[in-house]
Enzyme design. Structure first.
Site, PDB file in Angstrom:
ATOM      1  N   ASP A   1      37.989  43.049  42.530  1.00 55.23           N
ATOM      2  CA  ASP A   1      37.332  43.885  41.513  1.00 55.23           C
ATOM      3  C   ASP A   1      37.550  43.291  40.116  1.00 55.23           C
ATOM      4  OD1 ASP A   1      39.973  44.568  41.213  1.00 55.23           O
ATOM      5  OD2 ASP A   1      39.689  46.731  41.443  1.00 55.23           O
ATOM      6  N   SER A   2      38.287  42.173  40.042  1.00 52.87           N
ATOM      7  CA  SER A   2      38.375  41.388  38.803  1.00 52.87           C
ATOM      8  C   SER A   2      36.979  40.916  38.391  1.00 52.87           C
ATOM      9  CB  SER A   2      39.293  40.174  38.996  1.00 52.87           C
ATOM     10  OG  SER A   2      38.946  39.471  40.174  1.00 52.87           O
TER      11      SER A   2
ATOM     12  N   GLU B   1      51.676  41.443  42.763  1.00 53.22           N
ATOM     13  CA  GLU B   1      51.196  40.959  41.457  1.00 53.22           C
ATOM     14  C   GLU B   1      52.222  41.256  40.367  1.00 53.22           C
ATOM     15  OE1 GLU B   1      47.117  41.865  40.543  1.00 53.22           O
ATOM     16  OE2 GLU B   1      47.298  41.104  38.500  1.00 53.22           O
TER      17      GLU B   1
ATOM     18  N   GLU C   1      44.807  49.246  46.420  1.00 50.48           N
ATOM     19  CA  GLU C   1      46.000  49.124  45.565  1.00 50.48           C
ATOM     20  C   GLU C   1      46.921  50.337  45.728  1.00 50.48           C
ATOM     21  OE1 GLU C   1      44.895  48.478  41.489  1.00 50.48           O
ATOM     22  OE2 GLU C   1      43.673  46.718  41.969  1.00 50.48           O
TER      23      GLU C   1
ATOM     24  N   LYS D   1      40.717  45.530  50.757  1.00 49.39           N
ATOM     25  CA  LYS D   1      42.006  45.605  50.045  1.00 49.39           C
ATOM     26  C   LYS D   1      42.030  46.885  49.225  1.00 49.39           C
ATOM     27  CE  LYS D   1      43.128  42.868  46.329  1.00 49.39           C
ATOM     28  NZ  LYS D   1      43.410  43.866  45.263  1.00 49.39           N
TER      29      LYS D   1
ATOM     30  N   ASP E   1      37.461  43.961  47.884  1.00 47.14           N
ATOM     31  CA  ASP E   1      38.335  44.894  47.152  1.00 47.14           C
ATOM     32  C   ASP E   1      37.644  46.249  47.036  1.00 47.14           C
ATOM     33  OD1 ASP E   1      40.781  44.959  45.959  1.00 47.14           O
ATOM     34  OD2 ASP E   1      40.197  43.835  44.163  1.00 47.14           O
TER      35      ASP E   1
HETATM   36  O1  KIV Z   1      40.713  41.723  41.796  1.00 45.66           O
HETATM   37  C1  KIV Z   1      41.385  40.688  41.961  1.00 45.66           C
HETATM   38  O2  KIV Z   1      40.974  39.577  41.632  1.00 45.66           O
HETATM   39  C2  KIV Z   1      42.703  40.843  42.581  1.00 45.66           C
HETATM   40  C3  KIV Z   1      43.572  39.635  42.604  1.00 45.66           C
HETATM   41  C4  KIV Z   1      44.087  39.374  41.251  1.00 45.66           C
HETATM   42  C5  KIV Z   1      44.664  39.764  43.590  1.00 45.66           C
HETATM   43  O3  KIV Z   1      43.045  41.905  42.992  1.00 45.66           O
END
Ligand code: KIV
Length: 287
Positions: A46-47, A185, A117, A115, A85
């Protein structure tokens, strides 16, 4: 001979002491490059909200946007395990919401895993339910960007003994709930080491030292394409922003001087047809 990476391959890599190579990707062409270079895990993170869409946090990215990019990444991938994510507020409401959205990543975007969090009670239930129905889940502990406001910024986590013990317990909890791997992280190296040694599933570090079972970075950071800021834990292996700017400037000059396009980059007519065309054009202009 290349071979598709599965969640079981990653667990074997940990047992064999072979470090896991993970990176983010958000589109087809980059996914193809990463896959060809032998990356084990491609995370459609989600980055994306920050490096692709220019937002200051990861919060705004939607399920539809994540699905769109995940589809592109899976099309470009042959061997890597693709993890999607779950974006902010796509799983925090209840288990049903989480199942529906995780299912969309598998069904509509062909992701291999999702994924999420944190290790809240709800998350542990979500992990159990998803893994029970055959959807692999990667955990994410330490600094969790979706909780940036609650954490008071992008800060190193697990510095105090109490926080470190909580991190170890959370890591055990996501493992016991069924996660196949966990991202750590911005965690001090000794704490990441303690977690990695105590888990059977692999830890994938980002800002967690070289003691984890694998490493992940945001691909735009590693390639020097995203340049708004440079986290301490990033190593830049290329300077794509400069390379791209230089190439685009060169293109601009060539357009202005008519050096681009040249004959081999254009479509020409055979001589006879060109003569006939010129004659017709002269007739047309006379009318
Ligand atoms: O969203 C992302 O890119 C991440 C990584 C930094 C692990 O969660």
């Amino acid at each position: 001979m290349s071979k598709a990476i599965t969640t079981l391959s990653l667990q074997k890599y940990k047992r064999d002491g072979r470090k896991i190579v993970a990176l983010t990707a958000y589109d087809y062409s980059m996914a193809k490059i990463l896959d060809k270079a032998g990356v084990d895990v491609i995370l459609v993170g989600d980055s994306l909200a920050m490096v692709v869409m220019g937002e200051r946090t990861t919060h705004s990215v939607t399920m539809e946007e994540m699905l769109h990019h995940t589809r592109a990444v899976t099309r470009g991938t042959q061997n890597a395990l693709v993890v999607a994510d779950l974006p902010f507020m796509s799983y925090q409401v209840d288990v049903t919401q989480a199942i529906m959205n995780a299912g969309r990543f598998i069904k509509e975007a062909r992701a291999h895993a999702v994924k999420l969090e944190g290790a809240t009670r709800l998350n542990l239930e979500i992990i159990e339910r998803l893994t029970g129905m055959g959807i692999p889940v990667m955990g994410h502990l330490g600094y969790t960007p979706q909780a940036i406001h609650g954490l008071g910024g992008a800060r190193v986590q697990g510095r105090s003994a109490q926080d470190a013990i909580k991190l170890i317990n959370d890591a055990r909890a996501v493992q016991d709930a069924g996660c196949f791997a966990v991202v750590l992280e911005m965690v001090p190296t000794p704490i990441a080491k303690a977690v990695s040694e105590r888990l059977e599933i692999p830890t994938i570090g980002i800002g967690a030292g070289n003691v984890c079972d694998g490493q992940i970075l945001v691909v735009d950071d590693l390639l020097g394409k995203f340049t708004d800021f440079l986290p301490r834990f990033v190593r830049r292996y290329a300077n794509l922003a400069d390379i791209c700017e230089e190439a685009v400037r060169h293109y601009g000059e060539d357009v202005k001087t008519q050096a681009f396009p040249n004959e081999s980059e254009s479509f020409i007519l055979p001589r006879a047809q060109e003569e006939e065309f010129e004659k017709m054009l002269a007739d047309l202009d006379k009318q």
